[in-house]
Scaffold this motif. Structure first.
Motif, PDB file in Angstrom:
ATOM      1  N   THR A 100       0.808  -1.209   0.000  1.00  0.00           N
ATOM      2  CA  THR A 100       0.000   0.000   0.000  1.00  0.00           C
ATOM      3  C   THR A 100       0.846   1.266   0.000  1.00  0.00           C
ATOM      4  O   THR A 100       2.007   1.274   0.396  1.00  0.00           O
ATOM      5  N   THR A 101       0.220   2.365  -0.433  1.00  0.00           N
ATOM      6  CA  THR A 101       0.757   3.710  -0.226  1.00  0.00           C
ATOM      7  C   THR A 101       0.290   4.176   1.155  1.00  0.00           C
ATOM      8  O   THR A 101      -0.586   3.544   1.777  1.00  0.00           O
TER       9      THR A 101
ATOM     10  N   PHE B 110      -7.876   5.554  -6.386  1.00  0.00           N
ATOM     11  CA  PHE B 110      -9.169   5.891  -5.810  1.00  0.00           C
ATOM     12  C   PHE B 110     -10.081   6.519  -6.858  1.00  0.00           C
ATOM     13  O   PHE B 110      -9.649   7.393  -7.619  1.00  0.00           O
ATOM     14  N   ARG B 111     -11.327   6.061  -6.887  1.00  0.00           N
ATOM     15  CA  ARG B 111     -12.324   6.638  -7.792  1.00  0.00           C
ATOM     16  C   ARG B 111     -13.482   7.237  -6.991  1.00  0.00           C
ATOM     17  O   ARG B 111     -13.773   8.418  -7.089  1.00  0.00           O
ATOM     18  N   ASP B 112     -14.161   6.400  -6.221  1.00  0.00           N
ATOM     19  CA  ASP B 112     -15.251   6.862  -5.363  1.00  0.00           C
ATOM     20  C   ASP B 112     -15.483   5.799  -4.297  1.00  0.00           C
ATOM     21  O   ASP B 112     -14.899   4.713  -4.342  1.00  0.00           O
ATOM     22  N   ARG B 113     -16.342   6.095  -3.324  1.00  0.00           N
ATOM     23  CA  ARG B 113     -16.531   5.170  -2.219  1.00  0.00           C
ATOM     24  C   ARG B 113     -17.178   3.868  -2.675  1.00  0.00           C
ATOM     25  O   ARG B 113     -16.842   2.788  -2.176  1.00  0.00           O
ATOM     26  N   ALA B 114     -18.104   3.948  -3.624  1.00  0.00           N
ATOM     27  CA  ALA B 114     -18.751   2.727  -4.107  1.00  0.00           C
ATOM     28  C   ALA B 114     -17.736   1.779  -4.728  1.00  0.00           C
ATOM     29  O   ALA B 114     -17.753   0.568  -4.480  1.00  0.00           O
ATOM     30  N   THR B 115     -16.822   2.320  -5.512  1.00  0.00           N
ATOM     31  CA  THR B 115     -15.778   1.493  -6.124  1.00  0.00           C
ATOM     32  C   THR B 115     -14.791   1.002  -5.079  1.00  0.00           C
ATOM     33  O   THR B 115     -14.264  -0.109  -5.177  1.00  0.00           O
ATOM     34  N   LEU B 116     -14.542   1.817  -4.045  1.00  0.00           N
ATOM     35  CA  LEU B 116     -13.587   1.448  -3.006  1.00  0.00           C
ATOM     36  C   LEU B 116     -13.999   0.165  -2.289  1.00  0.00           C
ATOM     37  O   LEU B 116     -13.143  -0.621  -1.880  1.00  0.00           O
ATOM     38  N   THR B 117     -15.293  -0.054  -2.140  1.00  0.00           N
ATOM     39  CA  THR B 117     -15.770  -1.279  -1.494  1.00  0.00           C
ATOM     40  C   THR B 117     -15.216  -2.506  -2.198  1.00  0.00           C
ATOM     41  O   THR B 117     -14.655  -3.414  -1.570  1.00  0.00           O
ATOM     42  N   ASN B 118     -15.356  -2.551  -3.495  1.00  0.00           N
ATOM     43  CA  ASN B 118     -14.852  -3.688  -4.269  1.00  0.00           C
ATOM     44  C   ASN B 118     -13.329  -3.706  -4.301  1.00  0.00           C
ATOM     45  O   ASN B 118     -12.708  -4.780  -4.265  1.00  0.00           O
TER      46      ASN B 118
ATOM     47  N   PRO C  95     -14.347   2.622   4.849  1.00  0.00           N
ATOM     48  CA  PRO C  95     -14.312   4.005   5.332  1.00  0.00           C
ATOM     49  C   PRO C  95     -14.783   4.991   4.275  1.00  0.00           C
ATOM     50  O   PRO C  95     -14.913   4.651   3.095  1.00  0.00           O
ATOM     51  N   SER C  96     -15.051   6.200   4.710  1.00  0.00           N
ATOM     52  CA  SER C  96     -15.435   7.289   3.802  1.00  0.00           C
ATOM     53  C   SER C  96     -14.225   8.207   3.633  1.00  0.00           C
ATOM     54  O   SER C  96     -13.981   9.082   4.469  1.00  0.00           O
ATOM     55  N   PRO C  97     -13.454   8.017   2.577  1.00  0.00           N
ATOM     56  CA  PRO C  97     -12.212   8.777   2.426  1.00  0.00           C
ATOM     57  C   PRO C  97     -12.447  10.176   1.869  1.00  0.00           C
ATOM     58  O   PRO C  97     -13.461  10.443   1.232  1.00  0.00           O
ATOM     59  N   ASN C  98     -11.501  11.026   2.139  1.00  0.00           N
ATOM     60  CA  ASN C  98     -11.491  12.364   1.566  1.00  0.00           C
ATOM     61  C   ASN C  98     -10.222  12.489   0.727  1.00  0.00           C
ATOM     62  O   ASN C  98      -9.244  13.107   1.133  1.00  0.00           O
ATOM     63  N   LEU C  99     -10.260  11.830  -0.436  1.00  0.00           N
ATOM     64  CA  LEU C  99      -9.076  11.748  -1.287  1.00  0.00           C
ATOM     65  C   LEU C  99      -9.405  12.256  -2.682  1.00  0.00           C
ATOM     66  O   LEU C  99     -10.530  12.075  -3.169  1.00  0.00           O
ATOM     67  N   PRO C 100      -8.431  12.863  -3.343  1.00  0.00           N
ATOM     68  CA  PRO C 100      -8.647  13.249  -4.747  1.00  0.00           C
ATOM     69  C   PRO C 100      -8.790  12.013  -5.635  1.00  0.00           C
ATOM     70  O   PRO C 100      -8.165  10.974  -5.386  1.00  0.00           O
ATOM     71  N   VAL C 101      -9.623  12.104  -6.621  1.00  0.00           N
ATOM     72  CA  VAL C 101      -9.757  11.024  -7.596  1.00  0.00           C
ATOM     73  C   VAL C 101      -8.414  10.784  -8.268  1.00  0.00           C
ATOM     74  O   VAL C 101      -7.717  11.733  -8.651  1.00  0.00           O
ATOM     75  N   GLY C 102      -8.031   9.526  -8.377  1.00  0.00           N
ATOM     76  CA  GLY C 102      -6.755   9.175  -8.991  1.00  0.00           C
ATOM     77  C   GLY C 102      -5.634   8.934  -8.014  1.00  0.00           C
ATOM     78  O   GLY C 102      -4.520   8.568  -8.418  1.00  0.00           O
ATOM     79  N   THR C 103      -5.894   9.116  -6.692  1.00  0.00           N
ATOM     80  CA  THR C 103      -4.862   8.869  -5.689  1.00  0.00           C
ATOM     81  C   THR C 103      -4.457   7.400  -5.710  1.00  0.00           C
ATOM     82  O   THR C 103      -5.311   6.517  -5.578  1.00  0.00           O
TER      83      THR C 103
END
Length: 352
Positions: free
Chosen positions: A112-113, A152-160, A130-138
């Motif tokens: 991981t980063t 990172f794209r969005d929270r829905a994608t983060l689940t998968n 979690p609910s991240p506060n990250l820029p798209v593409g991190t």
């Protein structure tokens, strides 16, 4: 006939010490004997599973394989290259995955980063995304075998994304473990057969088979030995298991199915294999020219133990490995299951 080795964890390390530092653990700090959904036969045997990422475990089994290689067997069949099965056929919560041992967790962290590790830590600790506060593409982490990082794209994608990371990490440990302990045999030009369950790699949506057995990635071996143990009063279900394996086998690799039962007599509702063995193999030529007949202990005490035998078609080709020295890398003696009513601890040692 193959030889059977005692399933000790290593020649120079006590079982108690290995159990403490090298057992697989889930997110409730349970080894496979303390898992509330462990199989009864696992609990009764008092043999648990070791962490495939642990360097001492790998080193001890390399030493053992090197000693076997000096005896020049025809081949080496490696079994139990997986995680423990459970009474629940699916894992749906990451905290039930056996990836919380210290060395496994450290290897996961290295993927991981810093931003990705923060998300991963919270996911593994709570089982919730979690609910991240990250820029798209991190960039978050790099999956095994991938040259580009997961972003990172969005929270829905983060689940998968988090779920796929946990699964890929668990499976990669098995692949690395098999490759590592097979090195002495490969150096001595001794063929290796990998034994596995054809459905041990199942994954459907947000659930995964607890064995997490990535057998299609077992490529540094000469033979696949799928355990076709299905029982449907015929051979259709067995052909389905064997066919699933053959469909994913590279042309350079032989498939030698393992069939459960007896040769000349029925075992319960299982037919004798003498008239059915070739039915299960000849449909998949040239990959399968023989099979292994196995009478496992779980089929009943009247079986008189376990054994294997090749059953090639008369005049046909023999198995790629005429006789096999069979080893079981994972089981080791551990402490017993907790008493009834004992609560699960949702914070493993890695989060202490």
């Amino acid at each position: 006939m193959p030889g059977f080795l005692p399933t000790t964890p290593g020649p120079n390390t006590s079982a108690a010490a290995i159990a403490k530092i090298a057992a697989v653990r889930n997110g409730y700090n349970e080894n496979s004997l303390r898992d509330v959904r462990a199989l009864p036969e696992v609990l009764q045997s008092q043999q648990g599973f070791v962490d495939p990422y642990h360097p001492q475990v790998r080193a001890d089994w390399q030493t053992l394989v090197a000693a076997i290689a000096q005896r020049r067997p025809d081949g080496l069949a490696i079994d139990y290259i997986r995680y423990p099965n459970r009474t629940d056929p699916w894992i749906r919560d990451v905290r039930d995955m056996p990836i919380y041992g210290a060395t496994s967790y450290q290897a996961l962290q290295r993927r991981t980063t810093p931003q990705g590790f923060d998300l991963l830590y919270r996911f593994l600790a709570s089982g919730r995304v979690p609910s991240p506060n990250l820029p798209v593409g991190t960039p978050l982490w790099r999956l095994p075998g991938h040259s580009q990082p997961t972003r990172f794209r969005d929270r829905a994608t983060l689940t998968n994304q988090l779920w796929q990371l946990a699964i890929a990490h668990a499976r990669q440990g098995i692949v690395e473990f098999l490759n590592a302990i097979g090195e002495p045999a490969r150096a001595a030009n001794i063929p290796i057969s990998a034994v596995f369950f054809p459905w041990g790699d199942r994954q459907e949506g947000n659930r995964v088979d607890p064995r997490l057995q990535p057998w299609s990635e077992f490529r540094q071996v000469q033979e696949w030995a799928p355990m076709a143990y299905a029982n449907c009063n015929g051979t259709a279900c067995l052909r389905a298991e064997i066919g699933r394996t053959v469909a994913r086998a590279p042309q350079s690799l032989r498939v030698c199915p393992v069939l459960a039962g007896a040769w000349n007599r029925r075992l319960g509702d299982r037919p004798p294999w003498k008239p059915n063995c070739m039915t299960c193999t000849k449909a998949f030529r040239p990959w399968t020219a023989s099979a292994i007949l196995y009478t496992p202990g779980w089929m009943g005490p009247t079986m008189g133990g376990a054994g294997v035998a090749d059953c090639p078609e008369p005049g046909g080709a023999e198995s790629a490995i005429p006789s096999r020295f069979l080893i079981f890398p994972h089981p080791l003696t551990l402490s017993p299951k907790p008493g009834e009513g004992e609560k699960r601890n949702p914070r493993p040692e890695v989060f202490a």
